[in-house]
Design an enzyme around this catalytic site. Structure first.
Site, PDB file in Angstrom:
ATOM      1  N   ARG A  44      23.742   9.696  12.260  1.00  0.00           N
ATOM      2  CA  ARG A  44      24.873   9.478  11.201  1.00  0.00           C
ATOM      3  C   ARG A  44      24.305   8.432  10.061  1.00  0.00           C
ATOM      4  O   ARG A  44      24.606   8.802   8.951  1.00  0.00           O
ATOM      5  CB  ARG A  44      26.096   9.220  11.860  1.00  0.00           C
ATOM      6  CG  ARG A  44      27.328   9.272  10.921  1.00  0.00           C
ATOM      7  CD  ARG A  44      28.483   9.184  11.602  1.00  0.00           C
ATOM      8  NE  ARG A  44      28.841   7.666  12.505  1.00  0.00           N
ATOM      9  CZ  ARG A  44      29.938   7.324  12.937  1.00  0.00           C
ATOM     10  NH1 ARG A  44      30.694   8.212  13.239  1.00  0.00           N
ATOM     11  NH2 ARG A  44      29.906   6.259  13.593  1.00  0.00           N
ATOM     12  N   LYS A  59      29.890   6.938   6.172  1.00  0.00           N
ATOM     13  CA  LYS A  59      30.270   5.656   6.666  1.00  0.00           C
ATOM     14  C   LYS A  59      29.631   4.416   5.891  1.00  0.00           C
ATOM     15  O   LYS A  59      28.953   3.824   6.203  1.00  0.00           O
ATOM     16  CB  LYS A  59      29.707   5.414   8.035  1.00  0.00           C
ATOM     17  CG  LYS A  59      30.726   4.531   8.757  1.00  0.00           C
ATOM     18  CD  LYS A  59      30.443   4.686  10.512  1.00  0.00           C
ATOM     19  CE  LYS A  59      31.297   3.656  11.140  1.00  0.00           C
ATOM     20  NZ  LYS A  59      32.740   3.876  11.095  1.00  0.00           N
ATOM     21  N   GLU A  77      43.529   9.885  10.205  1.00  0.00           N
ATOM     22  CA  GLU A  77      43.049   8.872  11.306  1.00  0.00           C
ATOM     23  C   GLU A  77      43.828   7.834  11.178  1.00  0.00           C
ATOM     24  O   GLU A  77      44.656   7.605  10.073  1.00  0.00           O
ATOM     25  CB  GLU A  77      41.389   8.956  10.939  1.00  0.00           C
ATOM     26  CG  GLU A  77      41.232   8.145   9.689  1.00  0.00           C
ATOM     27  CD  GLU A  77      39.465   7.958   9.463  1.00  0.00           C
ATOM     28  OE1 GLU A  77      38.967   8.753  10.169  1.00  0.00           O
ATOM     29  OE2 GLU A  77      39.082   7.297   8.672  1.00  0.00           O
TER      30      GLU A  77
END
Length: 301
Positions: free
Chosen positions: A53, A152, A185
């Site tokens: 990721r 991210k 979220e």
């Protein structure tokens, strides 16, 4: 108390000496990516998934990490061993590096690498036994077609604003909706609900990060023969769920027992949540990279 060592640039330095330039574009513009990773009894949980990721996030924003995945994995393991931790949280930060006051990332010659290893408890221990009370906040999730939640990035202001609203309401966490009103979220957690014994979590396209712990819980649930669905749902679905829980690298797995004043289920952590948490506790010491075994192999070469 022993020294804490930070990996910075290309060397380990003591915590008090770990400093970056004010011209680093990670500081000036939030231009960079990061990962939060956990160590359990010397096992770096889901290390390969975190590395994948991290490198995908970097590739998406055309940021070159100055190490191969194997090299960075070895450096992370060295950081854990050097700080003598068996249980800890790892923060890996890759910033664009030092440039000028302009926005142009091409002015940054080399990405900066920072690795921090230290113990972390995101929620007080008693809340894992009693469950969380949370609210829904006004701050909406960034649209995923504008800024992908799968990157991210160091620009976490969207999430920070959610946490500010949660604190103003005197709760530890909050739900963030997307621009269509679907649950996306929490400020730093994925959201799960259980209805009719089935597990549901928001899909990535509504603005949810494909969390490593999220994916691990879905994997565990399927192994336990749960039906698992990635589907959009609303606050109504949350209010009327049998159980609600949050997942994240820092938060791990924690039950939610009240949302916007509505009691969830019996108002205590539910049996499905406890079952999945038990499976998670077993997996975190099995699936990953064994730090001290890898270090022994590296030192033997």
């Amino acid at each position: 108390m022993s020294d804490q060592w930070i990996y910075l640039g290309d060397q380990f330095v003591k915590k008090e000496d770990a400093k970056i330039s004010v011209y680093d574009h990670g500081f000036l513009y939030g231009d960079g990516v990061f990962e939060g990773i956990r160590v359990y009894d010397g096992n770096i949980f889901k290390m390969e998934d975190h590395m994948k990721r991290l490198y995908n996030s970097a590739k998406s924003i055309l940021l070159t990490i100055p190490h191969t995945q194997e090299e960075l994995t070895n450096i992370i393991c060295e950081a854990v061993a050097k700080n003598n931790h068996k249980d800890a949280y790892i923060r890996v930060v890759i910033s664009r590096g030092v440039g000028d006051l302009g926005l142009d990332p091409n002015k940054c010659k080399k990405a900066n690498v920072v690795i921090i290893v230290e113990p972390l408890a995101i929620f007080p221990k008693h809340l894992y036994d009693t469950g969380l009370e949370i609210i829904t906040v006004a701050t909406r999730r960034n649209r995923p077609d504008v800024l992908s939640p799968q990157v991210k990035s160091l620009n976490y202001l969207n999430n920070v604003l959610v946490r500010i609203e949660a604190h103003l309401a005197n709760v530890s966490e909050a739900l963030m909706l997307n621009d269509q009103g679907y649950v996306a979220e929490g400020s730093a957690d994925n959201v799960f609900i259980i209805k009719n014994g089935k597990l549901y979590t928001p899909p990535a396209y509504v603005g949810a990060l494909e969390g490593i712990t999220r994916n691990a819980i879905m994997e565990i649930a399927r192994e336990l023969n749960y039906e698992v669905y990635e589907e959009p749902f609303t606050r109504h679905d949350v209010y009327t769920a049998e159980e609600v829980f949050l997942t994240g690298t820092a938060a791990e797995v924690i039950a939610v027992i009240k949302v916007d004043g509505r009691v969830i289920g019996e108002g205590v952590p539910g049996e499905h949540t406890k079952t999945l948490l038990k499976g998670f506790r077993e997996k975190v010491v099995q699936d990953g990279v064994k730090v001290y075994e890898l270090q022994d192999n590296v030192n033997a070469v």
